[in-house]
Design a protein around this motif. Structure first.
Motif, short mmCIF file in Angstrom:
data_model
loop_
_atom_site.label_atom_id
_atom_site.label_comp_id
_atom_site.label_asym_id
_atom_site.label_seq_id
_atom_site.Cartn_x
_atom_site.Cartn_y
_atom_site.Cartn_z
N GLN A 20 37.30 38.64 48.79
CA GLN A 20 36.00 38.65 49.45
C GLN A 20 35.69 40.10 49.79
OE1 GLN A 20 35.67 36.21 52.97
NE2 GLN A 20 33.48 35.98 52.66
N ILE A 59 36.62 32.01 39.18
CA ILE A 59 36.65 32.53 37.80
C ILE A 59 38.07 32.42 37.26
CG2 ILE A 59 34.65 34.06 38.06
CD1 ILE A 59 36.58 36.38 38.30
N ILE A 101 32.18 41.20 40.59
CA ILE A 101 32.37 39.80 41.01
C ILE A 101 33.18 39.73 42.30
CG2 ILE A 101 33.48 37.61 40.40
CD1 ILE A 101 32.78 38.35 37.43
N ILE A 102 34.31 40.46 42.37
CA ILE A 102 35.17 40.33 43.55
C ILE A 102 34.64 41.07 44.76
CG2 ILE A 102 37.25 39.88 42.18
CD1 ILE A 102 38.18 42.76 43.00
N VAL A 121 40.15 33.75 42.01
CA VAL A 121 40.46 34.13 40.63
C VAL A 121 41.73 33.39 40.21
CG1 VAL A 121 40.95 36.03 39.05
CG2 VAL A 121 39.42 36.40 41.01
N LYS A 145 30.49 36.44 49.08
CA LYS A 145 30.98 35.08 48.92
C LYS A 145 32.43 35.16 48.45
CE LYS A 145 28.81 32.82 45.63
NZ LYS A 145 27.92 31.90 44.91
N SER A 171 31.80 40.53 45.97
CA SER A 171 30.80 39.63 46.53
C SER A 171 31.13 39.29 47.98
CB SER A 171 30.78 38.36 45.67
OG SER A 171 30.24 37.29 46.39
N VAL A 201 35.69 34.70 46.32
CA VAL A 201 35.89 34.51 44.89
C VAL A 201 37.35 34.17 44.65
CG1 VAL A 201 35.76 35.59 42.61
CG2 VAL A 201 34.10 36.21 44.38
N LYS A 260 35.48 23.44 43.44
CA LYS A 260 34.13 23.98 43.24
C LYS A 260 33.09 22.91 43.58
CE LYS A 260 30.89 26.78 41.87
NZ LYS A 260 30.33 27.65 42.91
N ILE A 315 31.55 29.28 47.23
CA ILE A 315 32.65 30.00 46.56
C ILE A 315 32.32 30.20 45.08
CG2 ILE A 315 33.91 27.87 46.01
CD1 ILE A 315 36.50 29.58 46.51
N SER A 316 32.88 31.27 44.52
CA SER A 316 32.88 31.45 43.07
C SER A 316 34.32 31.28 42.61
CB SER A 316 32.41 32.85 42.70
OG SER A 316 31.09 33.06 43.13
#
Length: 101
Positions: free
Chosen positions: A74, A48, A8-9, A17, A13, A11, A15, A38, A45-46
């Motif tokens: 990122q 989580i 995930i991190i 956290v 894009k 990415s 992120v 969001k 962006i993601s």
């Protein structure tokens, strides 16, 4: 180390956290703010959420001492981190400034 977290991190894009705890008051305040961020940034962006009580090893790796702690990643790199609650507009500005969007 959690391999799905690494995926995930890493990415392209950004992120964000959010390290949080269910018993933490400020963490509850941050939830709706993150939802607005969001909604504003959409696919750029993601976001989580990581429960520090359930993911103590991950929290330890990133030296999360207090909650909420937000870390922006990122391409696997930590671009920014801060503990505490931020206003939506401040958070969006930081995300856009720190990431190469």
């Amino acid at each position: 180390m959690n391999s799905s977290f690494n995926t995930i991190i890493n990415s392209e894009k950004p992120v964000l956290v959010d390290f949080f705890a269910t018993w933490c008051g400020p963490c509850k305040m941050l939830g709706p703010i993150l939802k607005e961020v969001k909604d504003s940034l959409g696919d750029r962006i993601s976001i989580i959420k990581i429960d520090v009580d359930k993911n103590q090893q991950l929290a330890s790796v990133y030296q999360v001492r207090g909650v909420p702690t937000m870390i922006l990643f990122q391409n696997g790199k930590q671009l920014w981190r801060q503990s505490g609650v931020l206003e939506k507009d401040n958070l969006i500005k930081i995300i856009l400034d720190k990431s190469n969007q």
